[in-house]
Write an enzyme that holds these catalytic residues in place. Sequence first.
Site, PDB file in Angstrom:
ATOM      1  CG  HIS A   1      -1.769  -1.073   1.186  1.00  0.00           C
ATOM      2  ND1 HIS A   1      -3.049  -2.005   0.502  1.00  0.00           N
ATOM      3  CD2 HIS A   1      -1.859  -2.093   2.058  1.00  0.00           C
ATOM      4  CE1 HIS A   1      -3.755  -2.128   0.792  1.00  0.00           C
ATOM      5  NE2 HIS A   1      -3.001  -2.817   1.666  1.00  0.00           N
TER       6      HIS A   1
ATOM      7  CB  SER B   1      15.876  19.203 -15.959  1.00  0.00           C
ATOM      8  OG  SER B   1      14.949  20.662 -16.283  1.00  0.00           O
TER       9      SER B   1
END
Length: 446
Positions: free
Chosen positions: A147, A271
Amino acid sequence: MAVHPIEERYGTKEMRAIWSETNRFSAIVSAEVALAKAEAHHGMIPAAAAIEIDTNAHNASLDRAKAIELEISHDMMAIVKAISEVCGESGRWVHYGATSNDILDTATGLQLGQTLDLIDTKLRKLLAVLLKRSEETRHLVCIGRTHGQQGVPTTYGLRFAIWASEVARHIERLEQMRPRVVVGQMTGAVGTQAALGPMAMEVQVTMMANLGINAVDVSNQVISRDRYAEYFMFCAGVATTLDKIGIEVRSLQRTEIGEVEEAFGAKQVGSSTMPHKRNPIKSEQICGLARIIRSAVEPSLQNNTLWDERDLTNSSCERVLFPEASILTDHCLRLMAVVIEGLVINPAAIRRNLAFLHGINMAEAVMIELTKKGMNRQDSHERIRMASMQALAEGRPLAEILGTDPEVVRYCSKADIAALLSPDAYIGTSVKQVDHLIAKLSPLCV
């Protein structure tokens, strides 16, 4: 000018070659030659005609076929005419007794055989890489997560092994699927073989034997598309496994987790504006392309729901689906092998994350031991649960909380508790499972 990214950005040269116009044309010509030879073998056309067709058919020109198609607006008949032109008098026997899809679907069977050979090799290569990394990390303890939350420890070896096991099942599926998918037909206009006469069934078997593929048992004017739908669902399954691995790599490369990292070139740019970035772009590419591969499933299923003995709605759809799904699946397999082989593992981050909850994630180990020592299992669960919640709320180590609980200490000393909260001591049979899987799957590797 490239229009689709698979023409220049995605895909390997060898897979693009399989689905190229040139190879498609060659497969069609091969099917026509195999038909002529089969018909001659069973006495339906002169043996000399089959020899002349076999000798000359591959001299037919794709450009000539395209020029004829501009005149007659029928791609298959244009190829038949182009072949006939180079076969002299024997050209009259080209395509004898056949309908278009006898040849076109058989050519697709040839291309699918080539495709599955390539995908099989790529799957086995990926399996080998995963098993290698599994063996290297069989003792590398890390935190397991459920989870999105920290659970009990696992190992990187087991993680790689689970992925390897999944890839091995795709190899098994490919082997099982091949005889159902790599097939051809010679059944005529609506499947009755009426134009081929009483030896039609024998002609079909001989023709496919000449090509090295299976013959259908029955069909109408086209091969039933449930076969091809199975192929596209297979591609979607492979892509989903790669997507699953890619998602995990991306998650583990998050700055806050930082346990693994895709290999990053010395001059690689992350980037255009943030010079520090090192992004998992290969895994992201795989996850993105998996969506395109899976999108082939629905239209491939609909291609099986044709009108009566056939219609043409499948044809235009398949011209897109086959090359796109095949090329992208092959591309993603190659790319994932590169990712896993070059994956950088950060042991310091792994240890940091193991200690992040100060032992709270090891609560199960204490609960199990308390039960062994005599405490009621449900009582021990509740006692450890409450201690864990307290430790989380107060930001204290679980060992400290448990050490002050007289009921816990009655069964387990503080030294026992400290030992139980060691993640390295709570990986069960992980190493044995990895060793067993490596021994089992290694024979499948290339």
